[in-house]
Structures are given as structure tokens and as C-alpha cells.
Design an enzyme around this catalytic site. Structure first.
Site, PDB file in Angstrom:
ATOM      1  N   HIS A  19      36.459 -13.267-116.645  1.00 58.23           N
ATOM      2  CA  HIS A  19      37.098 -13.356-117.966  1.00 58.23           C
ATOM      3  C   HIS A  19      38.277 -12.394-118.073  1.00 58.23           C
ATOM      4  CE1 HIS A  19      35.146  -9.655-119.648  1.00 58.23           C
ATOM      5  NE2 HIS A  19      34.108 -10.016-118.911  1.00 58.23           N
ATOM      6  N   ASP A  35      39.627 -11.211-121.036  1.00 60.18           N
ATOM      7  CA  ASP A  35      39.651 -10.306-122.185  1.00 60.18           C
ATOM      8  C   ASP A  35      38.910  -9.015-121.890  1.00 60.18           C
ATOM      9  OD1 ASP A  35      37.150 -11.774-122.268  1.00 60.18           O
ATOM     10  OD2 ASP A  35      36.813 -10.899-124.253  1.00 60.18           O
ATOM     11  N   ASP A  61      36.179  -4.406-116.394  1.00 58.16           N
ATOM     12  CA  ASP A  61      35.338  -5.468-116.942  1.00 58.16           C
ATOM     13  C   ASP A  61      36.236  -6.412-117.741  1.00 58.16           C
ATOM     14  OD1 ASP A  61      33.394  -7.055-118.093  1.00 58.16           O
ATOM     15  OD2 ASP A  61      32.636  -5.504-119.432  1.00 58.16           O
ATOM     16  N   GLU A  86      35.095 -13.537-123.547  1.00 53.29           N
ATOM     17  CA  GLU A  86      33.711 -13.286-123.140  1.00 53.29           C
ATOM     18  C   GLU A  86      33.125 -12.109-123.895  1.00 53.29           C
ATOM     19  OE1 GLU A  86      30.453 -11.385-120.736  1.00 53.29           O
ATOM     20  OE2 GLU A  86      32.373 -10.554-121.398  1.00 53.29           O
ATOM     21  N   GLU A  87      33.949 -11.090-124.138  1.00 48.00           N
ATOM     22  CA  GLU A  87      33.444  -9.856-124.740  1.00 48.00           C
ATOM     23  C   GLU A  87      32.984 -10.036-126.183  1.00 48.00           C
ATOM     24  OE1 GLU A  87      32.710  -7.377-123.167  1.00 48.00           O
ATOM     25  OE2 GLU A  87      33.956  -7.180-121.393  1.00 48.00           O
ATOM     26  N   ASP A 117      31.133 -10.678-112.551  1.00 47.17           N
ATOM     27  CA  ASP A 117      31.152  -9.900-113.787  1.00 47.17           C
ATOM     28  C   ASP A 117      29.997  -8.903-113.832  1.00 47.17           C
ATOM     29  OD1 ASP A 117      32.092  -9.108-116.288  1.00 47.17           O
ATOM     30  OD2 ASP A 117      31.075 -10.730-117.367  1.00 47.17           O
ATOM     31  N   HIS A 120      33.483  -0.630-121.280  1.00 49.26           N
ATOM     32  CA  HIS A 120      33.777  -0.612-122.721  1.00 49.26           C
ATOM     33  C   HIS A 120      34.130   0.770-123.261  1.00 49.26           C
ATOM     34  CE1 HIS A 120      31.143  -4.489-123.338  1.00 49.26           C
ATOM     35  NE2 HIS A 120      32.017  -4.597-122.340  1.00 49.26           N
TER      36      HIS A 120
END
EC number: 3.4.11.4
Length: 408
Positions: free
Chosen positions: A78, A80, A140, A174-175, A197, A379
Site C-alpha cells: 500500500h 499510504d 510501512d 490501507e492505514e 506488509d 506509525h
């Protein structure tokens, strides 16, 4: 390959692609298009036909170089990055030959410390990419994108490596849990896929949580506190009562492994109205259903003391344990397990205490386990990527397509 990995990851992480849960568009942010268009161009430069739709789903194909009819495999990542922390003005830092000691992140007071993050002890001697302490890194899942791109480059440069048709998919949002929502499985046209991922070296994940959200709305009666006896109903206290009736031990900070939980994400309100937002998680489908039932039972227990039923509950399923769709197809797991063994990578098949795009895609007809990327501390400002482990992940992708060509 290390230099190529560093260069590509640096280029991708410096593009802000943070998603926005408050947005109703797909992608949720315009800036995700910046990376999608770059990837589209780079794939085309590699000679791959691409298909980028209006919702930000970029698909590409590396055609088979063998005559045999073998399954089509997909690799997904992903674009994002998480909305949980600053994702703009990312300034990647390189640590060569990491010595296992605390590392100060830029000019901030933040320190990447093995005492706090013990997984760093396994990365001594590695080349790491870290942040300057002011942003997340975005590994990520840009590390996953890099690994897929570098694997495709390698296969293009080494036509002697035999492979079937390979499908590539780069997806938005995705997040914020929407990655697969507009994913066209038929258009992707793969027999099965793998999300790149995961996190730590050796992860091979095919079990995820069953997941739901519960929103509890408490309606109160607001009267002057001086004359409130037998008249006021304080919605905030109703919310407190509701939460107190859930098991105190079944929360994220007190559970691990296969243990499920209730997680109070948000609680806000006034005397007149209060709202509690929970996520419900369990690997076991029966326990998952019992957890949702318990939420409804608490509602009923509280409402039994009132005439106007002040507590309302709205429960919505989010995704389910992908093992239900993957375990009946053991070859999808056997392929990477053989590759891991060939590369001397210890396979870690512990369940995901969360979900991936594969959790939803598997129930949409595309069985999709998850493979490690070599990154951690997602994150936030302590996020890092091991370039050495990323190189292994590239080898895994190449090994998977080789295995399919040889054994199917």
C-alpha cells in the site's frame, strides 16, 4: 542491491502519502496520487503494462517467460502512510553497521534505544534507515513497494530465472482500513497473492483477527443539578457503567497471542449525550461472536433500569480471520515456507494481532497471506527499516515465483 534499496526507499519515503480517515474520497488524500503516478511511470519504464484506475489502484503485469501453465501470483503493497503521526518533510537517516547502542534521532530528544525496542538487538551490523525524530518513516508500507519493485527489476535483468505471470498491485488507504474496499479482484486476475506488509524478519502470517467496531450512544436527561434527584440521567456515568461491565483483563495492554480484547478507542460526551467507540478483536470466530453478544447484553442490562432505553449500540464487522480462506489452500503457505527454508530464514507463523489488506481480500476471493518487510516501530518517529532484511525479502519474492514455475 543495498544501494538500490536505499535509493528507492529514500525517494519513496520523502513523498508524503498520509491517508485521512475523515475523507470520503478514494484515495482519501490527493497526495497519494504523487507516489502512484511515479510508480506507474517506473513500471512502464521497466516495460510492464500498467492499469491505474480512478480510485488509485495501480496494477501491472510481468508476463510469464515459460510455456507451462502455472498459477498467476500477485504481490501487493500500500502507498499510504499512517495518519497517527506527522508524515510530511520526512528526512531519512542511514545508520551503517548498526552497533546496537542507543541512537539519537536528529536534533530531537528521541532516542532509538534497544532497551525500549529489544528487536534492535537482532539488527547489530545491519544498515538501518531511521527518521530524524520529527516524522514517521513510512517504511510501512513503502519498504514493501521497494521490495516488489526491486524484485521485478532483478527478474527483468535475469531472464534465465523462470517464472509464470506475476501481477503487481499498489493500493491506497490501507492505514484507514479501506485498502481493499474498491479493489477489483477480477481485474487483478491472480490465483493468489502475498502482501509485503509484515514487520520482523521471518514473518509469514496467514491468521488475523476477526474485527468489529461497536459504537455505544448513551442518552441522558439534563436538569439543574440543584434539583436533579430522581430526574437527572447523566450520560457520562452511563458510559462509565457500560465500560466497567466489560472484563478488565480483556484489553490490548493485558493480552497477547491468540487472546482477544475490547479496546475503548474514544469516549466523549456531556450529561445529555455520551459516545463510546470500541474495537472488538478475536482470532476465534465463536469467541468473536460472543464478544459482540456481550456488548448487547450490557446494553440490555443497563436499559432494564430505565423506561426510555437510554443506551443504543451499533456494531459493524470490519474484517475476518483470513485463515478461514487460506488454510483450505495449503500450497499458498507451503510455497513461501519452502523458499524460507532454502534461504535459511526461520519462519515465524504467529498470528497477526491486527489485520492486513489480505484479511479482506481473502474473503473477496483472493487468498493473501502476509510476508515480512524488515521494518518496525510503525506509525511513529521510532520507525526503522533494515536494508539487510529488505534484501532478504526481495530474495523471497524471487524465490516464490521460481518455486511456482518449478513445482506447479
Amino acid at each position: 542491491m543495498k544501494n538500490q534499496l536505499i535509493d528507492r526507499l529514500t525517494r519513496y519515503t520523502t513523498i508524503d502519502t498520509q491517508s485521512d480517515p475523515k475523507s470520503t474520497t478514494t484515495p482519501s488524500t490527493e497526495k497519494q496520487w504523487d507516489l502512484l503516478h511515479l510508480l506507474e511511470k517506473e513500471l512502464q519504464q521497466l516495460g510492464l503494462p500498467t492499469d491505474l484506475d480512478e480510485n488509485g489502484y495501480l496494477f501491472a503485469t510481468l508476463e510469464s517467460n515459460i510455456d507451462a501453465d502455472v498459477p498467476t501470483v500477485g504481490f501487493l503493497a500500500h502507498v499510504d502512510t499512517s495518519p497517527d503521526f506527522n508524515a510530511s518533510n520526512v528526512k531519512p537517516q542511514i545508520i551503517e553497521n548498526y552497533d546496537g547502542k542507543p541512537y539519537k534521532l536528529g536534533n530531537t530528544k528521541r532516542v532509538l534505544d534497544p532497551k525500549v525496542f529489544p528487536e534492535l538487538n537482532s539488527l547489530v551490523g545491519h544498515t538501518l534507515m531511521v527518521t530524524d525524530g520529527t516524522s514517521l518513516l513510512g517504511a510501512d508500507d513503502k519498504a514493501g513497494i521497494v521490495e516488489i519493485m526491486e524484485a521485478i527489476c532483478y527478474l527483468q535483468e535475469h531472464p534465465e530465472i523462470k517464472h509464470g505471470t506475476i501481477r503487481i498491485g499498489f493500493t491506497p488507504d490501507e492505514e484507514i482500513g479501506r485498502g481493499p474496499h474498491k479493489f477489483d479482484v477480477d481485474r487483478f486476475n491472480a490465483d493468489f497473492a502475498y502482501t509485503m506488509d509484515g514487520s520482523q524478519y521471518g514473518e509469514l502470517q496467514y491468521e488475523s483477527f476477526n474485527a468489529a467496531e461497536a459504537v455505544i450512544t448513551c442518552h441522558g436527561v439534563n436538569v439543574h443539578p440543584g434539583s436533579a434527584k430522581n430526574a437527572m440521567v447523566n450520560a457520562i456515568r452511563l458510559g462509565e457503567q457500560f465500560d466497567s461491565l466489560l472484563p478488565d483483563s480483556e484489553v490490548p495492554e493485558r493480552t497477547e497471542g491468540y487472546e482477544g480484547f475490547y479496546h475503548l478507542m474514544n469516549f466523549e460526551g456531556t450529561v445529555e449525550k455520551a459516545t463510546l467507540q470500541y474495537i472488538i478483536r478475536d482470532h476465534d470466530k465463536k469467541q468473536f461472536e460472543l464478544r459482540k453478544k456481550r456488548i448487547l447484553e450490557i446494553r440490555d442490562d443497563i436499559n432494564a433500569h430505565f423506561e426510555n432505553y437510554p443506551v443504543k449500540v451499533d456494531i459493524s464487522d470490519q474484517y475476518f480471520n483470513m485463515a478461514e480462506k487460506i488454510l483450505p489452500l495449503p500450497h499458498i503457505i507451503d510455497i513461501p515456507k519452502r523458499v524460507f527454508a532454502k534461504l535459511d530464514i526461520p519462519a515465524n507463523t504467529e498470528p497477526i494481532r491486527g489485520g492486513t489488506d489480505g484479511s479482506q481480500l481473502s474473503f473477496m476471493g483472493l487468498p493473501t497471506p502476509n510476508i515480512f518487510t524488515g521494518c518496525g516501530n510503525f506509525h511513529g518517529p521510532y520507525e526503522y527499516a533494515s536494508i539487510d532484511v529488505m534484501e532478504k525479502a526481495v530474495q523471497v519474492i524471487i524465490g516464490i515465483v521460481e518455486d511456482i514455475a518449478e513445482n506447479h
